[in-house]
Each structure stands twice: as C-alpha cells, then as structure tokens.
Design an enzyme around this catalytic site. Structure first.
Site, PDB file in Angstrom:
ATOM      1  N   GLU A  38       0.873  -1.192   0.000  1.00 43.93           N
ATOM      2  CA  GLU A  38       0.000   0.000   0.000  1.00 43.93           C
ATOM      3  C   GLU A  38       0.913   1.247   0.000  1.00 43.93           C
ATOM      4  O   GLU A  38       1.943   1.262   0.687  1.00 43.93           O
ATOM      5  CB  GLU A  38      -0.824  -0.049   1.300  1.00 43.93           C
ATOM      6  CG  GLU A  38      -1.756   1.119   1.558  1.00 43.93           C
ATOM      7  CD  GLU A  38      -2.462   0.949   2.934  1.00 43.93           C
ATOM      8  OE1 GLU A  38      -2.030   0.112   3.754  1.00 43.93           O
ATOM      9  OE2 GLU A  38      -3.433   1.690   3.160  1.00 43.93           O
ATOM     10  N   LYS A 108      -9.585   1.979  -1.690  1.00 42.29           N
ATOM     11  CA  LYS A 108      -9.802   1.306  -0.393  1.00 42.29           C
ATOM     12  C   LYS A 108     -11.147   1.718   0.212  1.00 42.29           C
ATOM     13  O   LYS A 108     -11.426   2.913   0.373  1.00 42.29           O
ATOM     14  CB  LYS A 108      -8.647   1.694   0.536  1.00 42.29           C
ATOM     15  CG  LYS A 108      -8.593   0.976   1.862  1.00 42.29           C
ATOM     16  CD  LYS A 108      -7.352   1.442   2.643  1.00 42.29           C
ATOM     17  CE  LYS A 108      -7.117   0.695   3.917  1.00 42.29           C
ATOM     18  NZ  LYS A 108      -5.882   1.156   4.602  1.00 42.29           N
ATOM     19  N   CYS A 141      -4.952  -3.456   2.622  1.00 36.94           N
ATOM     20  CA  CYS A 141      -4.657  -3.508   4.054  1.00 36.94           C
ATOM     21  C   CYS A 141      -5.883  -3.764   4.929  1.00 36.94           C
ATOM     22  O   CYS A 141      -6.421  -4.855   4.931  1.00 36.94           O
ATOM     23  CB  CYS A 141      -3.918  -2.234   4.469  1.00 36.94           C
ATOM     24  SG  CYS A 141      -2.930  -2.509   5.972  1.00 36.94           S
ATOM     25  N   VAL A 168      -0.084  -2.405  10.625  1.00 36.59           N
ATOM     26  CA  VAL A 168       0.484  -1.977  11.910  1.00 36.59           C
ATOM     27  C   VAL A 168      -0.048  -2.834  13.062  1.00 36.59           C
ATOM     28  O   VAL A 168       0.462  -2.771  14.172  1.00 36.59           O
ATOM     29  CB  VAL A 168       0.215  -0.482  12.196  1.00 36.59           C
ATOM     30  CG1 VAL A 168       0.985   0.395  11.220  1.00 36.59           C
ATOM     31  CG2 VAL A 168      -1.270  -0.155  12.141  1.00 36.59           C
TER      32      VAL A 168
HETATM   33  C1  ACM Z   1      -3.833   0.060   7.256  1.00 34.71           C
HETATM   34  O1  ACM Z   1      -4.958  -0.153   6.773  1.00 34.71           O
HETATM   35  N1  ACM Z   1      -2.869   0.573   6.513  1.00 34.71           N
HETATM   36  C2  ACM Z   1      -3.529  -0.248   8.647  1.00 34.71           C
END
Ligand code: ACM
Length: 261
Positions: A38, A108, A141, A168
C-alpha cells in the site's frame, strides 16, 4: 503461474528513491503477478490532507509510468498502492498494470484510523480483473478486517486476492489463513517494514508479507524487519474448485436468507 510480493522500506515522500528500491529488488525477476505494498512510493503517515494531496497522482502519473516499466521488465501484472487524485478528492488506491496499460484502480473502502481525514472512502464496487485467464481481486490492508470484502471478491470469482498493505496490527497474517481457507482463494499480502514518526503518530509496520494458499497453508512468510521478495509457483485451478467433499460446496452451501449484512 508465478506470484509474489516485494516487501519494502519506503522513505516518506521520496518517490524516486522508493521506485529505485522496488526496481533493484526485482532485478532479473520474471513473474506473472507482482504485488507491492500500500502507498509504496509515498509512505503512509501523513500529517495533513494538504500533504497527502501534494503526493497524489492520476493514472497517468509518475507511479503509473513506473509500474508500466516494471510490468514490461518483469513480464507480469503489477499491483501497487498510490494516492489517487480524482477531481477534488483523493483516495487510498491500488493500481493494476499490465504491460503498457493501467487496467484499473481499486479505492480502499475501509479506511484505517486517520486515513479518513485525508482520503475519501472508496466509491467504486469491488471487482475482478481477468488477465491471462487469471481472475484477480484487489483489497487494501485494513479491508481484511471486514470479511465481506474477501467474500465478495470470492463470490465474484477471484482466484487470487492481491493485498497491498501497510500493516500496523499483528493479526492480519494469521487471519488471512482462515480467509483463504473459507473462500478457497490464494492471497498475496505485500506489506512494508520500518517506522514512520510523523506528527503525533509513531507507526511500526509489521512486515511478514505472506502468500497464503487456497487451503489456508502459508506458502511464504517474509521476515518482520527485512526488505524481502518471494515468488512461488501456484495453480489457480485449486481456487476454482469450491467443493470440500462430495456433499459440500462452500459457495453453493451458503444460506444468505439466514444472514444479516
Ligand atoms: C492500514 O490499513 N494501513 C492499517
């Protein structure tokens, strides 16, 4: 087919340097599908919307040019994260590129933490990209936290989930084994490593990029603290057979009339 990830350590806002790292890591690599993290060229921890906007691009920008070059050199489909500019809005997106063409972008849909301060939530439907007879679904992510995402991609016919990430939290890699098992799809989670201390935030990215098989097996697991690449041969035919035994087919056996969405 040969699929894999590039686990990088981007330097915040240094696009040229970050492109260079990816290019060097992929030196002499030929593959069919390459997944980058990402926001691999910009870094992740923005301190203002203005800052994120200053690093945004459209599908003719620097990142698109770089990914096209990479696709040509490696011979593969390349998927990587970038900040997508569309009019007055910016999105946390991933671009899918094959040879000299940007095939599309995924925006996203589940934004994590302060991302909602900079990015608009994704506004395009989940979809499948069919390239060279392989059906690729994309999520980014934190989308993994919402099982509806990968289920939808599986229902749409995905063979492989390309999953650019800047993880994370420590849960995703384990969770992907179950997600892949219950949807019978392959997944390539491409994560980054390193720290970003910016504003009041201090993120440590967890590495551990992973290729997960349709049966929940982990085919490759990267170190948590090193730049790393890995490519594995898979046969997508396994993802197309949703039969668990002669009685159970995991998509046909669903009972949506009993589910709440
Ligand atoms: C994330 O979605 N980059 C933690």
């Amino acid at each position: 087919m040969k699929i894999g990830y590039v686990q990088t350590s981007p330097t915040f806002s240094e696009k040229t340097q970050n492109f260079e790292q990816v290019k060097n890591l992929l030196n002499n690599i030929k593959a069919d599908l390459i997944v980058l993290p990402e926001l691999f060229a910009t870094g992740y921890t923005f301190i203002s919307k203005k800052e994120a906007e200053s690093l945004a691009e459209d599908i003719n920008g620097q990142t698109a040019q770089f990914l096209k070059k990479l696709s040509k050199i490696t011979g593969g489909v390349v998927i990587g994260g970038f900040i997508e500019k569309d009019g007055d809005e910016i999105f946390n997106s991933a671009m899918i590129v094959s040879k000299n063409e940007v095939i599309g972008t995924y925006r996203k849909i589940h934004l994590y933490y302060k991302e909602c301060l900079w990015f608009s939530p994704g506004n395009k439907p989940l979809r499948i990209y069919e390239v060279n007879n392989v059906k690729i679904g994309i999520m980014i992510c934190f989308d993994w936290f919402f099982p509806e995402t990968i289920r939808t991609l599986a229902l749409l016919g995905a063979d492989i989930i390309a999953h650019p990430a800047n993880l994370v939290l420590p849960y995703c890699q384990k969770a992907m084994t179950t997600h892949c098992l219950v949807n019978r799809v392959f997944a390539v989670t491409s994560n980054r490593i390193g720290n970003e201390v910016r504003g009041e935030d201090d993120f440590k990215f967890t590495g551990g990029s992973q290729i997960t098989s349709y049966n929940g097996n982990i085919l490759s697991s990267a170190p948590t603290d090193k730049v790393y690449i890995k490519f594995i041969e898979i046969d997508v035919i396994h993802a197309r057979d949703k039969k668990l035994n002669s009685y159970n087919d995991l998509l046909n056996d669903r009972r949506p009339e009993f589910y709440l969405l």
